[in-house]
Structure formats: structure tokens, C-alpha cells
Design a protein around this motif. Structure first.
Motif, PDB file in Angstrom:
ATOM      1  N   ILE A 201       0.869  -1.128  -0.039  1.00 24.31           N
ATOM      2  CA  ILE A 201       0.041   0.082   0.023  1.00 24.31           C
ATOM      3  C   ILE A 201       0.946   1.157   0.059  1.00 24.31           C
ATOM      4  CG2 ILE A 201      -1.975  -0.856   1.110  1.00 24.31           C
ATOM      5  CD1 ILE A 201      -0.784   0.014   3.814  1.00 24.31           C
ATOM      6  N   PHE A 202       2.212   1.093   0.364  1.00 24.07           N
ATOM      7  CA  PHE A 202       2.991   2.062   0.208  1.00 24.07           C
ATOM      8  C   PHE A 202       4.204   2.012  -0.751  1.00 24.07           C
ATOM      9  CE2 PHE A 202       1.582   2.496   4.786  1.00 24.07           C
ATOM     10  CZ  PHE A 202       1.083   3.686   4.587  1.00 24.07           C
ATOM     11  N   HIS A 203       4.581   3.006  -1.487  1.00 26.54           N
ATOM     12  CA  HIS A 203       5.750   3.157  -2.319  1.00 26.54           C
ATOM     13  C   HIS A 203       6.884   2.707  -1.422  1.00 26.54           C
ATOM     14  CE1 HIS A 203       8.740   4.169  -5.203  1.00 26.54           C
ATOM     15  NE2 HIS A 203       7.877   4.159  -5.990  1.00 26.54           N
ATOM     16  N   PRO A 204       7.887   1.918  -2.020  1.00 24.57           N
ATOM     17  CA  PRO A 204       9.177   1.630  -1.414  1.00 24.57           C
ATOM     18  C   PRO A 204       9.903   2.868  -0.832  1.00 24.57           C
ATOM     19  CG  PRO A 204       8.803   0.233  -3.398  1.00 24.57           C
ATOM     20  CD  PRO A 204       7.780   1.204  -3.401  1.00 24.57           C
ATOM     21  N   TYR A 205       9.906   4.051  -1.526  1.00 18.51           N
ATOM     22  CA  TYR A 205      10.564   4.997  -1.056  1.00 18.51           C
ATOM     23  C   TYR A 205       9.895   5.613   0.243  1.00 18.51           C
ATOM     24  CZ  TYR A 205      12.994   5.056  -5.597  1.00 18.51           C
ATOM     25  OH  TYR A 205      13.544   4.800  -6.767  1.00 18.51           O
ATOM     26  N   ALA A 206       8.461   5.468   0.357  1.00 22.75           N
ATOM     27  CA  ALA A 206       7.851   5.859   1.529  1.00 22.75           C
ATOM     28  C   ALA A 206       8.231   5.147   2.722  1.00 22.75           C
ATOM     29  CB  ALA A 206       6.497   6.046   1.290  1.00 22.75           C
ATOM     30  N   LEU A 207       8.403   3.582   2.297  1.00 22.99           N
ATOM     31  CA  LEU A 207       8.828   2.922   3.635  1.00 22.99           C
ATOM     32  C   LEU A 207      10.273   3.184   3.961  1.00 22.99           C
ATOM     33  CD1 LEU A 207       7.548  -0.666   1.904  1.00 22.99           C
ATOM     34  CD2 LEU A 207       6.471   0.694   3.854  1.00 22.99           C
ATOM     35  N   ALA A 208      11.175   3.480   2.950  1.00 19.68           N
ATOM     36  CA  ALA A 208      12.553   4.137   3.378  1.00 19.68           C
ATOM     37  C   ALA A 208      12.566   5.088   4.050  1.00 19.68           C
ATOM     38  CB  ALA A 208      13.253   3.925   2.063  1.00 19.68           C
ATOM     39  N   MET A 209      11.810   6.123   3.733  1.00 22.08           N
ATOM     40  CA  MET A 209      11.720   7.394   4.585  1.00 22.08           C
ATOM     41  C   MET A 209      11.298   7.184   5.950  1.00 22.08           C
ATOM     42  SD  MET A 209      10.855  10.537   1.689  1.00 22.08           S
ATOM     43  CE  MET A 209       9.333   9.708   1.171  1.00 22.08           C
ATOM     44  N   GLY A 210      10.240   6.078   5.773  1.00 18.91           N
ATOM     45  CA  GLY A 210       9.781   5.726   7.297  1.00 18.91           C
ATOM     46  C   GLY A 210      10.670   4.994   8.244  1.00 18.91           C
ATOM     47  N   ALA A 211      11.691   4.244   7.739  1.00 20.68           N
ATOM     48  CA  ALA A 211      12.727   3.694   8.382  1.00 20.68           C
ATOM     49  C   ALA A 211      13.775   4.675   8.991  1.00 20.68           C
ATOM     50  CB  ALA A 211      13.424   2.712   7.377  1.00 20.68           C
ATOM     51  N   GLY A 212      13.895   5.940   8.427  1.00 20.27           N
ATOM     52  CA  GLY A 212      14.673   6.849   8.970  1.00 20.27           C
ATOM     53  C   GLY A 212      14.215   7.568  10.139  1.00 20.27           C
ATOM     54  N   VAL A 213      14.231   6.950  11.350  1.00 13.89           N
ATOM     55  CA  VAL A 213      13.575   7.613  12.476  1.00 13.89           C
ATOM     56  C   VAL A 213      14.495   8.207  13.279  1.00 13.89           C
ATOM     57  CG1 VAL A 213      11.769   5.870  12.499  1.00 13.89           C
ATOM     58  CG2 VAL A 213      13.761   5.432  13.858  1.00 13.89           C
ATOM     59  N   GLY A 214      15.978   8.156  13.009  1.00 14.32           N
ATOM     60  CA  GLY A 214      16.859   8.832  13.756  1.00 14.32           C
ATOM     61  C   GLY A 214      17.671   7.792  14.663  1.00 14.32           C
ATOM     62  N   SER A 215      17.687   6.570  14.361  1.00 11.24           N
ATOM     63  CA  SER A 215      18.364   5.349  14.892  1.00 11.24           C
ATOM     64  C   SER A 215      18.857   4.633  13.994  1.00 11.24           C
ATOM     65  CB  SER A 215      17.671   4.751  15.948  1.00 11.24           C
ATOM     66  OG  SER A 215      17.926   3.423  16.487  1.00 11.24           O
ATOM     67  N   GLY A 216      20.532   4.635  13.959  1.00 13.41           N
ATOM     68  CA  GLY A 216      21.173   4.024  12.782  1.00 13.41           C
ATOM     69  C   GLY A 216      20.796   2.155  13.011  1.00 13.41           C
ATOM     70  N   SER A 217      20.659   1.900  14.163  1.00 13.69           N
ATOM     71  CA  SER A 217      20.243   0.302  14.328  1.00 13.69           C
ATOM     72  C   SER A 217      18.957   0.035  13.942  1.00 13.69           C
ATOM     73  CB  SER A 217      20.514  -0.091  15.634  1.00 13.69           C
ATOM     74  OG  SER A 217      19.732   0.539  16.542  1.00 13.69           O
ATOM     75  N   MET A 218      17.956   0.876  14.057  1.00 12.52           N
ATOM     76  CA  MET A 218      16.768   0.811  13.799  1.00 12.52           C
ATOM     77  C   MET A 218      16.539   0.730  12.267  1.00 12.52           C
ATOM     78  SD  MET A 218      14.241   2.322  16.598  1.00 12.52           S
ATOM     79  CE  MET A 218      14.585   2.441  18.368  1.00 12.52           C
ATOM     80  N   MET A 219      17.056   1.644  11.900  1.00 16.56           N
ATOM     81  CA  MET A 219      17.038   2.128  10.170  1.00 16.56           C
ATOM     82  C   MET A 219      17.622   1.014   9.637  1.00 16.56           C
ATOM     83  SD  MET A 219      19.029   4.560   7.813  1.00 16.56           S
ATOM     84  CE  MET A 219      20.204   3.342   7.640  1.00 16.56           C
ATOM     85  N   ALA A 220      18.863   0.396  10.029  1.00 14.97           N
ATOM     86  CA  ALA A 220      19.331  -0.672   9.175  1.00 14.97           C
ATOM     87  C   ALA A 220      18.697  -1.873   9.060  1.00 14.97           C
ATOM     88  CB  ALA A 220      20.830  -0.882   9.986  1.00 14.97           C
TER      89      ALA A 220
END
Length: 259
Positions: free
Chosen positions: A180-199
Motif C-alpha cells: 500500500i506504500f511506495h518503497p521510497y515511502a517505506l524507506a523514509m519511514g525507516a529513518g527515525v533517527g536511529s542507525g540500528s533501527m534504520m538498518a
């Protein structure tokens, strides 16, 4: 220097990496479990006090090394941004607008639940941000870490460190499979300010969309850096004052209902 010569810690870290890489990536239905998740689980088991494998001194050294490692990770992610700047510029204001989701998810959703469950001013520190290193520094400067707000942000920092990467990996997989979301939107959502969570989240997303992996990493890294840098000002001048105000409002509402 004592950190660098803690050979027991280095050998255990190497052993964990080797074991988890041998385990590899596994899928359980729509949930993808990456080696990083197994590493966190194994590391949690090793650090249990009752096993007497790691001492408190070892753990303090590990905390210091982790901070340096995250700096290297951030620098590495920054190198992925340059080649993909055209894709990032196409996002225009989306990278900035995604910052709005942080206070919606933490303050508007998390804070009233925390107050309803009986938390005091710990709820402010726990819900005004995603509780990473910079957020701890803000609370420490304004209230001190011995304050209720300090205890709240530290509690969330520990929970985020222990469970955040696991949760982000599973959540990214679940939402990604909904299509339901574009992969780029998912990627931006992954960047919450935590390197480990984002990775962890980015690893799951790139597994679902391997042909877009470079752009996904670039979007996630950009969002993560923006959350870390721009987010500091948002947390100081908006999120924290807003959380304090909302705490007063919800405390009054719930106390009135309970009276």
C-alpha cells in the motif's frame, strides 16, 4: 585505551557475528528475520547477569564502542546519499513532512496511553521523541537524568536499543508486504533517527525490493540524517514543549475522570 584492549568483548562480538552470519536470513511467512536480529537476541542472552559472561565493566566498554560504531555507520550511510541525490530531490518536502509522524506517533498516541496507565512526568521523557542519544542530551540538559523526565527517556532508550531493531524489521516486512506504500515511502519511514533501527528496517525493505535497494538505502539514510539533525531543533522548540502541555491536559482529564 582500556576499551580497545578489552579482548574478551571483541572476541565475543566476533563470535556473535560469525554465528549469526552462518545462521543467515530466514523467512517465517511474511516476516523476514535478518542476521542482525539474531545477533541482538544472542547478545542479549550473553549479557544476562546470571550467566556471568560479561561484567558491568565489559558492558560499559560495549556502550562506548557502540557510540563510535554508530558514527561510522552514519558516515557510511552518508556516502549512499550523494549518488542518489536526483531521487532524493524528487521527494521535495516529503522528507521534511515525515518528521511530523514522529510526534504524532509518540506524543498524540503514546502520551495519553502512558498517562492513562498511571505514569507521572516520566511520560514526557518517554513520549516526546524516539528517545535516542540526542534526545537524552536534551532531557539531561533541561531536567537532568535523575528527574522523572530523565528516567522516562532512559527507559525508552533502553527499550529501543533492546527491541527497536527487532520491531522495525518485523514492522517494515509486514507493511511492505501489504503493497500500500511506495518503497521510497517505506524507506523514509525507516529513518527515525536511529542507525540500528534504520538498518534493520532497510534490510527488510531491500529484501522485498532488491532492484531498488540503492535508492531505498539513500532515502532511508537521508531521512535518518534529517531526523538526527533537523529533528533536534524540532524536539527542542516544538515536541518537548508540546509534550509538556499535552501531559498537563491529559493528566487533568484522567484525574477528573477518576475523581
Amino acid at each position: 585505551m582500556k576499551v580497545l584492549t578489552d579482548w574478551k568483548l571483541h572476541l565475543l562480538a566476533l563470535l556473535v557475528v560469525v554465528i549469526t552470519e552462518l545462521i543467515g536470513k530466514h523467512s517465517f511467512g511474511i516476516i523476514i528475520i535478518l542476521p542482525m536480529i539474531f545477533a541482538m537476541i544472542l547478545g542479549g542472552v550473553i549479557s544476562l547477569p546470571k550467566f556471568h559472561i560479561l561484567t558491568e565493566k565489559n558492558m560499559k566498554h560495549a556502550s562506548t564502542i557502540m557510540t563510535v560504531s554508530l558514527m561510522l555507520l552514519t558516515a557510511r550511510l552518508g556516502l549512499d546519499i550523494g549518488p542518489n541525490l536526483p531521487h532524493i530531490f524528487e521527494a521535495k518536502g516529503a522528507l521534511i513532512f515525515q518528521e511530523v509522524g514522529h510526534f504524532i506517533g509518540t506524543i498524540l498516541f503514546g502520551l495519553p496511553i502512558a498517562v492513562a496507565l498511571g505514569m507521572g512526568r516520566e511520560a514526557i521523557g518517554a513520549t516526546y521523541s524516539v528517545a535516542r542519544e540526542s534526545n537524552i542530551a536534551i532531557i539531561a540538559d533541561k531536567y537532568g537524568l535523575d528527574s522523572p523526565e530523565g528516567r522516562g527517556v532512559m527507559a525508552m532508550y533502553i527499550c529501543g536499543t533492546l527491541f527497536g531493531a527487532i520491531w522495525m524489521s518485523i514492522l517494515a516486512t509486514l507493511i511492505g508486504n501489504l503493497n500500500i506504500f511506495h518503497p521510497y515511502a517505506l524507506a523514509m519511514g525507516a529513518g527515525v533517527g536511529s542507525g540500528s533501527m534504520m538498518a534493520a528496517a532497510t534490510g527488510s525493505i531491500t529484501t522485498l525490493y532488491p532492484d531498488m535497494s540503492e535508492a531505498i538505502v539513500a532515502y532511508a539514510a537521508s531521512a535518518n540524517l534529517m531526523s538526527s539533525i533537523l529533528g533536534i531543533y524540532i524536539y527542542i522548540f516544538f515536541s518537548l514543549p508540546f509534550a509538556v502541555k499535552m501531559y498537563d491536559v491529559f493528566t487533568h482529564l484522567f484525574n477528573k475522570k477518576n475523581s
